[in-house]
Design a protein around this motif. Structure first.
Motif, PDB file in Angstrom:
ATOM      1  N   ARG A  59      69.329  -6.033  24.434  1.00  0.00           N
ATOM      2  CA  ARG A  59      69.305  -7.612  24.329  1.00  0.00           C
ATOM      3  C   ARG A  59      68.171  -7.745  23.374  1.00  0.00           C
ATOM      4  O   ARG A  59      67.078  -7.243  23.493  1.00  0.00           O
ATOM      5  N   LEU A  60      68.357  -8.900  22.808  1.00  0.00           N
ATOM      6  CA  LEU A  60      66.890  -9.450  22.174  1.00  0.00           C
ATOM      7  C   LEU A  60      65.955  -9.645  22.898  1.00  0.00           C
ATOM      8  O   LEU A  60      64.796  -9.448  22.557  1.00  0.00           O
ATOM      9  N   SER A  61      66.082  -9.868  24.459  1.00  0.00           N
ATOM     10  CA  SER A  61      64.842  -9.901  24.933  1.00  0.00           C
ATOM     11  C   SER A  61      64.101  -8.692  25.208  1.00  0.00           C
ATOM     12  O   SER A  61      63.044  -8.584  25.559  1.00  0.00           O
ATOM     13  N   ASP A  62      64.482  -7.541  24.794  1.00  0.00           N
ATOM     14  CA  ASP A  62      63.918  -6.033  24.743  1.00  0.00           C
ATOM     15  C   ASP A  62      62.968  -6.058  23.767  1.00  0.00           C
ATOM     16  O   ASP A  62      62.069  -5.420  23.895  1.00  0.00           O
ATOM     17  N   TRP A  63      62.862  -7.159  22.851  1.00  0.00           N
ATOM     18  CA  TRP A  63      61.791  -7.414  21.849  1.00  0.00           C
ATOM     19  C   TRP A  63      60.578  -8.474  22.140  1.00  0.00           C
ATOM     20  O   TRP A  63      59.926  -8.974  21.379  1.00  0.00           O
ATOM     21  N   LYS A  64      60.923  -9.006  23.397  1.00  0.00           N
ATOM     22  CA  LYS A  64      59.852 -10.118  23.763  1.00  0.00           C
ATOM     23  C   LYS A  64      58.473  -9.685  23.687  1.00  0.00           C
ATOM     24  O   LYS A  64      58.016  -8.530  24.083  1.00  0.00           O
ATOM     25  N   GLY A  65      57.704 -10.551  23.292  1.00  0.00           N
ATOM     26  CA  GLY A  65      56.420 -10.180  23.203  1.00  0.00           C
ATOM     27  C   GLY A  65      55.892 -10.042  21.796  1.00  0.00           C
ATOM     28  O   GLY A  65      54.539  -9.816  21.422  1.00  0.00           O
ATOM     29  N   LYS A  66      56.797  -9.867  20.885  1.00  0.00           N
ATOM     30  CA  LYS A  66      56.611  -9.691  19.276  1.00  0.00           C
ATOM     31  C   LYS A  66      57.374 -10.910  18.526  1.00  0.00           C
ATOM     32  O   LYS A  66      58.372 -11.447  19.217  1.00  0.00           O
ATOM     33  N   HIS A  67      56.794 -11.055  17.615  1.00  0.00           N
ATOM     34  CA  HIS A  67      57.743 -11.732  16.589  1.00  0.00           C
ATOM     35  C   HIS A  67      58.700 -10.940  16.085  1.00  0.00           C
ATOM     36  O   HIS A  67      58.549  -9.824  15.677  1.00  0.00           O
ATOM     37  N   VAL A  68      59.945 -11.642  15.910  1.00  0.00           N
ATOM     38  CA  VAL A  68      61.253 -10.549  15.700  1.00  0.00           C
ATOM     39  C   VAL A  68      62.122 -11.358  14.473  1.00  0.00           C
ATOM     40  O   VAL A  68      62.260 -12.358  14.725  1.00  0.00           O
ATOM     41  N   LEU A  69      62.361 -10.696  13.160  1.00  0.00           N
ATOM     42  CA  LEU A  69      63.189 -11.188  12.323  1.00  0.00           C
ATOM     43  C   LEU A  69      64.452 -10.383  12.394  1.00  0.00           C
ATOM     44  O   LEU A  69      64.787  -9.478  12.414  1.00  0.00           O
ATOM     45  N   VAL A  70      65.486 -11.427  12.979  1.00  0.00           N
ATOM     46  CA  VAL A  70      66.927 -10.715  13.558  1.00  0.00           C
ATOM     47  C   VAL A  70      67.825 -11.187  12.152  1.00  0.00           C
ATOM     48  O   VAL A  70      67.831 -12.214  11.939  1.00  0.00           O
ATOM     49  N   ASN A  71      68.446  -9.951  11.782  1.00  0.00           N
ATOM     50  CA  ASN A  71      69.314 -10.183  10.579  1.00  0.00           C
ATOM     51  C   ASN A  71      70.655  -9.704  11.029  1.00  0.00           C
ATOM     52  O   ASN A  71      70.878  -8.550  11.636  1.00  0.00           O
ATOM     53  N   PHE A  72      71.631 -10.868  11.151  1.00  0.00           N
ATOM     54  CA  PHE A  72      73.178 -10.454  11.417  1.00  0.00           C
ATOM     55  C   PHE A  72      73.670 -10.148  10.102  1.00  0.00           C
ATOM     56  O   PHE A  72      73.656 -10.735   8.731  1.00  0.00           O
ATOM     57  N   TRP A  73      74.618  -9.005   9.770  1.00  0.00           N
ATOM     58  CA  TRP A  73      75.221  -8.462   8.748  1.00  0.00           C
ATOM     59  C   TRP A  73      76.293  -7.608   8.962  1.00  0.00           C
ATOM     60  O   TRP A  73      76.474  -7.570  10.214  1.00  0.00           O
ATOM     61  N   ASP A  98      53.379  -6.260  16.618  1.00  0.00           N
ATOM     62  CA  ASP A  98      53.377  -7.628  16.736  1.00  0.00           C
ATOM     63  C   ASP A  98      54.620  -8.383  16.032  1.00  0.00           C
ATOM     64  O   ASP A  98      54.978  -9.493  16.193  1.00  0.00           O
ATOM     65  N   PHE A  99      55.287  -7.527  14.907  1.00  0.00           N
ATOM     66  CA  PHE A  99      56.527  -7.759  14.245  1.00  0.00           C
ATOM     67  C   PHE A  99      57.332  -6.857  13.924  1.00  0.00           C
ATOM     68  O   PHE A  99      56.861  -5.610  13.936  1.00  0.00           O
ATOM     69  N   GLU A 100      58.565  -7.156  14.151  1.00  0.00           N
ATOM     70  CA  GLU A 100      59.888  -6.132  14.034  1.00  0.00           C
ATOM     71  C   GLU A 100      60.964  -6.687  13.263  1.00  0.00           C
ATOM     72  O   GLU A 100      61.291  -8.043  13.482  1.00  0.00           O
ATOM     73  N   VAL A 101      61.712  -6.067  12.407  1.00  0.00           N
ATOM     74  CA  VAL A 101      62.850  -6.322  11.681  1.00  0.00           C
ATOM     75  C   VAL A 101      64.054  -5.777  12.636  1.00  0.00           C
ATOM     76  O   VAL A 101      64.003  -4.354  12.863  1.00  0.00           O
ATOM     77  N   VAL A 102      64.802  -6.449  12.924  1.00  0.00           N
ATOM     78  CA  VAL A 102      65.987  -6.002  13.743  1.00  0.00           C
ATOM     79  C   VAL A 102      67.181  -6.387  12.976  1.00  0.00           C
ATOM     80  O   VAL A 102      67.625  -7.743  12.848  1.00  0.00           O
ATOM     81  N   THR A 103      68.025  -5.365  12.639  1.00  0.00           N
ATOM     82  CA  THR A 103      69.375  -5.758  11.993  1.00  0.00           C
ATOM     83  C   THR A 103      70.481  -5.520  12.885  1.00  0.00           C
ATOM     84  O   THR A 103      70.622  -4.162  13.273  1.00  0.00           O
TER      85      THR A 103
END
Length: 182
Positions: A59-73, A98-103
């Motif tokens: 779930r997106l909440s797995d990345w709570k605590g950092k900024h996340v750039l979520v890309n739907f593709w 502190d930052f993660e790209v999640v595709t």
């Protein structure tokens, strides 16, 4: 150098006052970043489950605590495929504590198809995540592809960009650094 100093001051101002997030100066709204819609008030993000290549739910909440750039593709989406190497490079450049790209590949995509595409394009730093029923995409009002959403550390949507972008270009990195305090 003056531009870099202005960006640093802007990042402090945005971090100190979230209400300024919707007033990103025109100096940072150049190139593809003109398409970025920064919300005046953060919006809740979806919480529907999606899976990784092994079928483990996330779930997106797995990345709570950092900024996340979520890309739907999707593998069949030409603009999505065009921007994936830039997202990979952005993760290499800015990804970390502190930052993660999640595709997230939404709809009909196979693990094998994603693997082939990632291998062909040299994508090595992005996760293989799938939203096969589009449950998360529907919760997040993703009506076309690609859609990229920036989440704050509380897991709320603070910005959205419709269409492809050069996510590793200097304009995108400057704007993301200003918005994330990075």
């Amino acid at each position: 150098m003056k531009g870099l100093v202005a960006i640093l001051y802007l990042s402090v101002a945005i971090a100190a006052n979230g209400a300024l997030a919707d007033a990103v100066p025109d100096a940072l709204r150049v190139g593809d970043m003109k398409k970025l819609n920064v919300h005046a008030d953060p919006k809740p993000a979806g919480d529907a489950a999606f899976v990784d290549a092994e079928g483990v739910e996330h779930r997106l909440s797995d990345w709570k605590g950092k900024h996340v750039l979520v890309n739907f593709w999707a593998t069949w989406c030409a603009p999505c495929r065009k921007e994936m190497p830039a997202l990979n490079a952005l993760q290499a450049q800015m990804g970390g504590e502190d930052f993660e790209v999640v595709t997230i590949a939404t709809g009909r995509n196979t693990v094998e198809g994603i693997g082939r595409f990632f291998a062909d394009e040299g994508v090595t730093r992005l996760p293989v995540l799938l939203d096969p029923t589009q449950a998360l995409a529907r919760q997040m009002s993703v009506l076309g592809l690609p859609v990229t959403v920036l989440l704050d550390p509380e897991g709320r949507e603070v910005a959205r960009l419709l269409g492809d972008a050069d996510w590793n270009g200097p304009e995108a990195r400057a704007l993301l650094e200003a918005m994330t305090g990075g």
